[in-house]
Design an enzyme around this catalytic site. Sequence first.
Site, short mmCIF file in Angstrom:
data_model
loop_
_atom_site.label_atom_id
_atom_site.label_comp_id
_atom_site.label_asym_id
_atom_site.label_seq_id
_atom_site.Cartn_x
_atom_site.Cartn_y
_atom_site.Cartn_z
N ASN A 63 0.83 -1.20 0.00
CA ASN A 63 0.00 0.00 0.00
C ASN A 63 0.87 1.25 0.00
O ASN A 63 1.93 1.30 0.62
CB ASN A 63 -0.97 0.01 1.18
CG ASN A 63 -0.31 -0.14 2.53
OD1 ASN A 63 0.62 -0.91 2.69
ND2 ASN A 63 -0.80 0.61 3.51
N GLU A 65 0.51 5.50 0.41
CA GLU A 65 -0.34 6.62 0.81
C GLU A 65 0.32 7.95 0.43
O GLU A 65 1.46 7.98 -0.04
CB GLU A 65 -0.58 6.57 2.33
CG GLU A 65 -1.27 5.29 2.78
CD GLU A 65 -1.35 5.15 4.30
OE1 GLU A 65 -2.04 4.22 4.76
OE2 GLU A 65 -0.73 5.98 5.01
N ASN A 66 -0.42 9.03 0.63
CA ASN A 66 0.15 10.35 0.37
C ASN A 66 -0.46 11.35 1.34
O ASN A 66 -1.36 11.03 2.11
CB ASN A 66 -0.06 10.77 -1.08
CG ASN A 66 -1.52 10.87 -1.44
OD1 ASN A 66 -2.20 11.81 -1.03
ND2 ASN A 66 -2.02 9.90 -2.22
N GLU A 76 -3.25 -4.45 -2.97
CA GLU A 76 -3.78 -5.35 -3.99
C GLU A 76 -3.82 -4.67 -5.36
O GLU A 76 -3.48 -5.26 -6.38
CB GLU A 76 -5.18 -5.83 -3.60
CG GLU A 76 -5.22 -6.66 -2.34
CD GLU A 76 -5.40 -5.83 -1.06
OE1 GLU A 76 -5.90 -6.37 -0.07
OE2 GLU A 76 -5.04 -4.62 -1.08
N CYS A 109 -10.22 -4.92 0.89
CA CYS A 109 -11.38 -4.05 1.06
C CYS A 109 -12.32 -4.24 -0.13
O CYS A 109 -11.99 -4.89 -1.13
CB CYS A 109 -10.96 -2.59 1.18
SG CYS A 109 -10.26 -1.90 -0.34
N CYS A 112 -10.92 -3.18 -3.53
CA CYS A 112 -9.91 -4.11 -4.04
C CYS A 112 -10.54 -5.42 -4.50
O CYS A 112 -10.08 -6.04 -5.46
CB CYS A 112 -8.86 -4.38 -2.98
SG CYS A 112 -7.73 -3.00 -2.74
#
Length: 364
Positions: A63, A65-66, A76, A109, A112
């Site tokens: 994963n 993020e930003n 995924e 999730c 995904c």
Amino acid sequence: MSAQTKGHSRHDTALIHGLSASEVQRLSETCIEAKSKAYCPYSHFRVGCSVLLANGSVVQGANVENAAYPVGTCAERVTIGTAVIQGARKGDIRAVAVASDTSPPASPCGMCRQFIREFCELNTPVLMYDKDGKSTVMTLEQLLPMSFGPEKLLTTEERIEQLQTRQSQLREKGSKAAGEERESVAPQTHYDFFPKTFPDGPPPHAPFSPDLKQLRKEFLQLQAKAHPDMVPASQKRQAEALSARINEAYKTLQDPLKRAQYLLSLQGIDVEDDSAKLTENALLMEVMEAREAVEEVEDEEELAAIRAENDERIAGSVDVLEVAFTAGELDEAAQEAIRLRYWMNIEESIQGWEKGKGGGIIHH
């Protein structure tokens, strides 16, 4: 990701889903390894993923993020997106494995699961590992029952065939009905300026793509008559306004993208706004790859190949628009106009290419 409770041993996984013990071990190790590479400074929720391809190779992802959290990309989707770029297609992925720091294991999730559904068969096993390496396995169908996938949609060929059938039905109504509808259209659209090129008016009564030579000939004749220098001084301002409208009409109708946008605007549909963007993941990925190809090209020969490929995309979009407008399928036309806008933007980048500098500015 949501927690799952029912579990299987690695041996069970191998027996039930046709994976060997060594393949399960490899998936376990690679997804846990990928978890250590997660970039998650905001959620602090590490997730690693790996997929086993039919050719025996394994692709990893984590994963990312930003600062605009919670905007980010799940492990995924990173992994499967990477596999697709490397050439994987639906049916090439034999198994998916994810690892997190929770116990019991966490599952993909909802977003995904739908993404996995796009590229995996329903019986694809999804192995989920907890913080201690203990696993749970479920098939994609168990994770996403009664799912909706690409096979539920008509293929491009089927959609075009359907639109062509409706086009034929419209034509069977005869020119009389078309003439009556034509009379009900308010005058002075762009099409009204060029009655020789568009004797039946705009689609659906006429083809989407006009005879460009005839259009230019009629434009030049019209401008010669309407030129401001050809009228008395007292009428000069009106002549200038008319000349400007004729120019605008010609520039719009001779360009397939502007023509499509104009036709849709006549029906109250705006596809020029920045909010009108593509949503299909596979197509967005193709657009990104095309843009990167222009940026990375090193010589005119490579650029010519890229231009030829993009010309085919543009021609394909125009073909779809031709059928959609003739059949009155405005939603179909609107979506294709958005696609065409992306291909035309890439064309602008190709035209602006300079050696060592890449392509020109691309507008979204």
